[in-house]
Design a protein around this motif. Structure first.
Motif, PDB file in Angstrom:
ATOM      1  N   LYS A   6       8.680  37.214  -9.582  1.00 41.04           N
ATOM      2  CA  LYS A   6       8.133  37.193 -10.939  1.00 41.04           C
ATOM      3  C   LYS A   6       8.564  38.438 -11.712  1.00 41.04           C
ATOM      4  O   LYS A   6       8.938  38.361 -12.873  1.00 41.04           O
ATOM      5  CB  LYS A   6       6.607  37.109 -10.902  1.00 41.04           C
ATOM      6  N   SER A   7       8.517  39.604 -11.074  1.00 39.33           N
ATOM      7  CA  SER A   7       8.904  40.841 -11.771  1.00 39.33           C
ATOM      8  C   SER A   7      10.398  40.856 -12.056  1.00 39.33           C
ATOM      9  O   SER A   7      10.836  41.383 -13.075  1.00 39.33           O
ATOM     10  CB  SER A   7       8.490  42.069 -10.967  1.00 39.33           C
ATOM     11  N   ALA A   8      11.214  40.268 -11.168  1.00 36.94           N
ATOM     12  CA  ALA A   8      12.654  40.189 -11.428  1.00 36.94           C
ATOM     13  C   ALA A   8      12.920  39.279 -12.622  1.00 36.94           C
ATOM     14  O   ALA A   8      13.792  39.561 -13.448  1.00 36.94           O
ATOM     15  CB  ALA A   8      13.377  39.676 -10.187  1.00 36.94           C
ATOM     16  N   ARG A  10      10.899  38.789 -15.156  1.00 36.97           N
ATOM     17  CA  ARG A  10      10.486  39.532 -16.351  1.00 36.97           C
ATOM     18  C   ARG A  10      11.535  40.565 -16.743  1.00 36.97           C
ATOM     19  O   ARG A  10      11.790  40.777 -17.926  1.00 36.97           O
ATOM     20  CB  ARG A  10       9.140  40.206 -16.116  1.00 36.97           C
ATOM     21  N   ALA A  11      12.131  41.201 -15.767  1.00 36.67           N
ATOM     22  CA  ALA A  11      13.162  42.197 -16.055  1.00 36.67           C
ATOM     23  C   ALA A  11      14.376  41.531 -16.698  1.00 36.67           C
ATOM     24  O   ALA A  11      14.964  42.073 -17.639  1.00 36.67           O
ATOM     25  CB  ALA A  11      13.560  42.932 -14.778  1.00 36.67           C
ATOM     26  N   GLU A  12      14.764  40.361 -16.186  1.00 40.12           N
ATOM     27  CA  GLU A  12      15.890  39.633 -16.777  1.00 40.12           C
ATOM     28  C   GLU A  12      15.581  39.214 -18.209  1.00 40.12           C
ATOM     29  O   GLU A  12      16.428  39.319 -19.098  1.00 40.12           O
ATOM     30  CB  GLU A  12      16.213  38.402 -15.937  1.00 40.12           C
ATOM     31  N   ALA A  14      13.507  40.700 -20.258  1.00 36.35           N
ATOM     32  CA  ALA A  14      13.495  41.904 -21.095  1.00 36.35           C
ATOM     33  C   ALA A  14      14.918  42.355 -21.421  1.00 36.35           C
ATOM     34  O   ALA A  14      15.220  42.731 -22.559  1.00 36.35           O
ATOM     35  CB  ALA A  14      12.730  43.018 -20.393  1.00 36.35           C
ATOM     36  N   MET A  15      15.811  42.330 -20.437  1.00 41.16           N
ATOM     37  CA  MET A  15      17.202  42.711 -20.674  1.00 41.16           C
ATOM     38  C   MET A  15      17.870  41.753 -21.658  1.00 41.16           C
ATOM     39  O   MET A  15      18.627  42.168 -22.531  1.00 41.16           O
ATOM     40  CB  MET A  15      17.984  42.752 -19.354  1.00 41.16           C
TER      41      MET A  15
END
Length: 106
Positions: A6-8, A10-12, A14-15
């Motif tokens: 899930k955090s990965a 979200r990072a994608e 955001a990028m």
């Protein structure tokens, strides 16, 4: 493991949003032409006049007083004489040099 995925994700996202914003800023940026803008002319003229006139003299005198106070306190150093001289030279001749250099560059 699920929280890591899930955090990965979200990072994608955001990028992707940052890249999209950067692309939009580049596409909608207006061209800037050197020398065509007079936004800061008033501030530059005021600041230059202050430093070349009474403001430069006041700064030089305050620097000289600081050097004399330092000498009177018994901490003799060549910097206490050289710094006020440098400040005076910088205030007297440095401002026109910088102004002419910026004007010539633009």
């Amino acid at each position: 493991m699920q929280s890591l995925l899930k955090s990965a994700g979200r990072a994608e996202a955001a990028m992707f949003a940052i890249v999209l914003l950067a692309l939009a800023l580049v596409m909608f940026a207006a061209p800037a032409f050197a020398g065509a803008d007079a936004t800061f002319d008033t501030a530059e003229n005021t600041f230059t006049g202050f430093l070349e006139g009474s403001g430069g003299r006041i700064i030089t005198i305050l620097s000289l007083v600081g050097g004399i106070v330092g000498l009177a306190s018994g901490r003799f150093s060549l910097g206490q004489i050289a710094i006020p001289v440098g400040v005076g030279v910088g205030a007297g001749t440095g401002i026109p040099i910088v102004t002419s250099t910026v004007t010539a560059t633009i």
